[in-house]
Design a protein around this motif. Structure first.
Motif, mmCIF file in Angstrom:
data_model
loop_
_atom_site.group_PDB
_atom_site.id
_atom_site.type_symbol
_atom_site.label_atom_id
_atom_site.label_comp_id
_atom_site.label_asym_id
_atom_site.label_seq_id
_atom_site.Cartn_x
_atom_site.Cartn_y
_atom_site.Cartn_z
ATOM 1 N N HIS A 192 0.834 -1.214 0.000
ATOM 2 C CA HIS A 192 0.000 0.000 0.000
ATOM 3 C C HIS A 192 0.865 1.259 0.000
ATOM 4 N N GLN A 193 1.908 1.199 0.786
ATOM 5 C CA GLN A 193 2.767 2.388 0.890
ATOM 6 C C GLN A 193 3.452 2.670 -0.445
ATOM 7 N N ARG A 194 3.905 1.616 -1.093
ATOM 8 C CA ARG A 194 4.581 1.787 -2.384
ATOM 9 C C ARG A 194 3.619 2.331 -3.445
ATOM 10 N N GLN A 195 2.356 1.845 -3.414
ATOM 11 C CA GLN A 195 1.428 2.334 -4.449
ATOM 12 C C GLN A 195 1.124 3.813 -4.203
ATOM 13 N N GLY A 196 1.063 4.241 -2.945
ATOM 14 C CA GLY A 196 0.819 5.664 -2.662
ATOM 15 C C GLY A 196 1.993 6.511 -3.130
ATOM 16 N N PHE A 197 3.201 6.016 -2.846
ATOM 17 C CA PHE A 197 4.417 6.710 -3.271
ATOM 18 C C PHE A 197 4.422 6.863 -4.794
ATOM 19 N N GLU A 198 4.022 5.801 -5.464
ATOM 20 C CA GLU A 198 4.063 5.806 -6.936
ATOM 21 C C GLU A 198 3.032 6.784 -7.519
ATOM 22 N N ILE A 199 1.874 6.892 -6.869
ATOM 23 C CA ILE A 199 0.871 7.885 -7.334
ATOM 24 C C ILE A 199 1.469 9.289 -7.222
ATOM 25 N N LEU A 200 2.085 9.568 -6.070
ATOM 26 C CA LEU A 200 2.655 10.913 -5.872
ATOM 27 C C LEU A 200 3.816 11.165 -6.826
ATOM 28 N N LEU A 201 4.626 10.131 -7.079
ATOM 29 C CA LEU A 201 5.777 10.287 -7.982
ATOM 30 C C LEU A 201 5.288 10.674 -9.382
ATOM 31 N N GLU A 202 4.238 9.986 -9.820
ATOM 32 C CA GLU A 202 3.719 10.273 -11.159
ATOM 33 C C GLU A 202 3.142 11.700 -11.210
ATOM 34 N N LEU A 203 2.393 12.066 -10.174
ATOM 35 C CA LEU A 203 1.804 13.416 -10.176
ATOM 36 C C LEU A 203 2.892 14.487 -10.099
ATOM 37 N N SER A 204 3.910 14.219 -9.291
ATOM 38 C CA SER A 204 4.917 15.276 -9.108
ATOM 39 C C SER A 204 5.782 15.453 -10.358
ATOM 40 N N HIS A 205 5.768 14.442 -11.235
ATOM 41 C CA HIS A 205 6.479 14.575 -12.508
ATOM 42 C C HIS A 205 5.507 14.845 -13.661
ATOM 43 N N GLY A 206 4.271 15.198 -13.331
ATOM 44 C CA GLY A 206 3.272 15.495 -14.353
ATOM 45 C C GLY A 206 3.218 16.981 -14.659
ATOM 46 N N THR A 207 2.016 17.493 -14.912
ATOM 47 C CA THR A 207 1.863 18.917 -15.223
ATOM 48 C C THR A 207 2.072 19.736 -13.946
ATOM 49 N N PRO A 208 2.304 21.062 -14.079
ATOM 50 C CA PRO A 208 2.434 21.885 -12.865
ATOM 51 C C PRO A 208 1.192 21.762 -11.972
ATOM 52 N N GLY A 209 0.013 21.641 -12.579
ATOM 53 C CA GLY A 209 -1.220 21.490 -11.789
ATOM 54 C C GLY A 209 -1.216 20.194 -10.993
ATOM 55 N N GLN A 210 -0.736 19.117 -11.634
ATOM 56 C CA GLN A 210 -0.689 17.819 -10.927
ATOM 57 C C GLN A 210 0.324 17.873 -9.782
ATOM 58 N N LYS A 211 1.454 18.515 -10.048
ATOM 59 C CA LYS A 211 2.476 18.616 -8.996
ATOM 60 C C LYS A 211 1.926 19.419 -7.804
ATOM 61 N N ALA A 212 1.204 20.498 -8.121
ATOM 62 C CA ALA A 212 0.633 21.332 -7.048
ATOM 63 C C ALA A 212 -0.401 20.535 -6.246
ATOM 64 N N MET A 213 -1.155 19.682 -6.949
ATOM 65 C CA MET A 213 -2.167 18.863 -6.257
ATOM 66 C C MET A 213 -1.476 17.871 -5.304
ATOM 67 N N ALA A 214 -0.359 17.293 -5.769
ATOM 68 C CA ALA A 214 0.384 16.353 -4.921
ATOM 69 C C ALA A 214 0.940 17.079 -3.693
ATOM 70 N N GLN A 215 1.505 18.270 -3.922
ATOM 71 C CA GLN A 215 2.083 19.030 -2.801
ATOM 72 C C GLN A 215 1.004 19.418 -1.790
ATOM 73 N N ASP A 216 -0.157 19.815 -2.307
ATOM 74 C CA ASP A 216 -1.264 20.197 -1.422
ATOM 75 C C ASP A 216 -1.705 19.006 -0.553
ATOM 76 N N ALA A 217 -1.761 17.824 -1.160
ATOM 77 C CA ALA A 217 -2.167 16.636 -0.389
ATOM 78 C C ALA A 217 -1.136 16.343 0.702
ATOM 79 N N VAL A 218 0.143 16.432 0.352
ATOM 80 C CA VAL A 218 1.202 16.182 1.349
ATOM 81 C C VAL A 218 1.096 17.213 2.478
ATOM 82 N N ASN A 219 0.831 18.455 2.113
ATOM 83 C CA ASN A 219 0.707 19.505 3.137
ATOM 84 C C ASN A 219 -0.413 19.180 4.125
ATOM 85 N N ARG A 220 -1.545 18.691 3.599
ATOM 86 C CA ARG A 220 -2.701 18.452 4.475
ATOM 87 C C ARG A 220 -2.552 17.189 5.314
ATOM 88 N N TRP A 221 -1.892 16.151 4.789
ATOM 89 C CA TRP A 221 -1.824 14.874 5.526
ATOM 90 C C TRP A 221 -0.614 14.773 6.451
#
Ligand code: FAQ
Length: 319
Positions: free
Chosen positions: A165-194
């Motif tokens: 489970h932990q690896r799949q979560g990491f992989e979702i964030l990795l893909e988003l953070s290397h995606g569009t600026p909007g996707q990266k911002a969404m990943a950062q926002d989720a990390v900030n909140r959790w």
């Protein structure tokens, strides 16, 4: 020396098992307080797994691809399985699953604070996997050596699944953070909140943790809440670099003198509010759980009727 009898003999055996760091089994004598402490922790843990299905189940229909949907469904089903192993392990202590469920539904049993926060974007599935399952593993790997045999054994399988489970979560964030600026911002926002809520999963600071000392003396807990929190922050700090994301805490650092990871202050008033039922999603989570329980009544009735029929048939065959 006269031979010990009854409870004295039981206590001596229990003390010896704990002293040699071995396992207590369901048929062994155990102090009432030890049994009670285990029922408290294990049932809370089971409830957490079951309530913990809700934030992610919320995203199954909206997962961005068939592959993501299949993975998320498998993960949520794993959490249900964890709840069931844990209820079964707790039943070996002399409480029934019905009694534990009644305690949860009556608001008398806790479940983890973390599941009272909302999952508002797809990136939250990444943050939950990476941080919430990451915190769960950090806490649960030492529980594989807990002194109560059925709990320790249940944890071994649960931890294997949690690491996927932990690896799949990491992989979702990795893909988003290397995606569009909007996707990266969404990943950062989720990390900030959790971030803060996931650090608080480890429980109150050691100076404010009434159960830790006794629980550690009985080899149920192996490390203190703060010790595990520090290890977890270290893991996050290193993995965040690979993700290309920031932790929302400038105080995170490895203290070269102590060799321990440190973090900034956490909002313990918020933690107390969540525990008191005033978190963002407490009411919704319990309402859903009650509705699911009521909606499943016919399944329990049908299963009980089937079991009674089978038992009657078996009795007839014997006679
Ligand atoms: N939330 O004296 P301590 C998962 C309560 S599973 C709510 O330090 P202790 C998998 C505590 O019960 C997550 N209450 O207590 C997954 C006590 O109250 P009480 C669950 C909390 O027991 C991932 C009081 O505060 N994991 O995530 C919390 O020595 C993704 C004083 O605290 C477990 O349950 C909290 N965070 O240490 C599923 C692991 N923290 O009972 C779906 C097993 C503390 O006296 C999706 N449990 N409290 O009224 C443990 O390791 C321990 O019970 C601790 C707390 C470390 C949680």
């Amino acid at each position: 020396m006269p031979e010990l009898q009854g409870d004295d003999a039981g206590q001596a055996h229990f003390d010896a098992v704990i002293a040699r760091d071995s396992r207590i089994e369901p048929t062994d004598w155990m102090p009432a307080d030890y049994r009670h402490a285990l029922i408290r922790q294990m049932s809370q843990h089971a409830h957490s797994e079951i309530i913990g299905m809700q934030p992610e189940a919320n995203w199954i229909t909206r997962a961005p691809s068939l592959k993501r949907k299949a993975i998320l469904m498998a993960k949520v089903q794993d959490e249900a399985g964890h709840g069931l192993y844990l209820y079964s392990a707790t039943e070996t202590l002399g409480i029934t699953r019905d009694e534990m469920t009644a305690q949860l539904l009556a608001g008398k049993a806790r479940y983890s604070s973390i599941f009272n926060y909302p999952a508002v974007t797809w990136a939250d599935m990444g943050a939950i996997g990476w941080m919430v399952d990451g915190a769960a593993i950090t806490n649960q790997v030492p529980l594989c050596r807990a002194s109560y045999g059925p709990y320790a054994r249940a944890m071994v399988r649960i931890c294997k699944e949690e690491s996927f489970h932990q690896r799949q979560g990491f992989e979702i964030l990795l893909e988003l953070s290397h995606g569009t600026p909007g996707q990266k911002a969404m990943a950062q926002d989720a990390v900030n909140r959790w971030y803060g809520p996931s650090l608080m999963m480890f429980g109150p600071p050691d100076t404010d943790s009434p159960n830790s000392q006794q629980s550690m003396a009985w080899n149920i807990k192996r490390f203190s809440n703060d010790e595990l929190r520090s290890r977890f922050v270290g893991m996050l700090a290193e993995q965040a670099k690979v993700l290309g994301l920031e932790l929302p805490d400038p105080a995170v650092r490895l203290n070269p003198d102590t060799g321990k990871w440190e973090h900034g202050p956490l909002d313990w008033d918020e933690f107390k509010n969540v525990l008191a039922g005033r978190g963002p999603c407490n009411a919704q989570r319990m309402e859903r759980r009650r509705a699911a329980h009521d909606g499943g009544a016919w399944v329990r009735e049908a299963a009980a009727a089937y079991a009674a029929k089978q038992a009657a048939r078996a009795a007839q065959e014997v006679a």
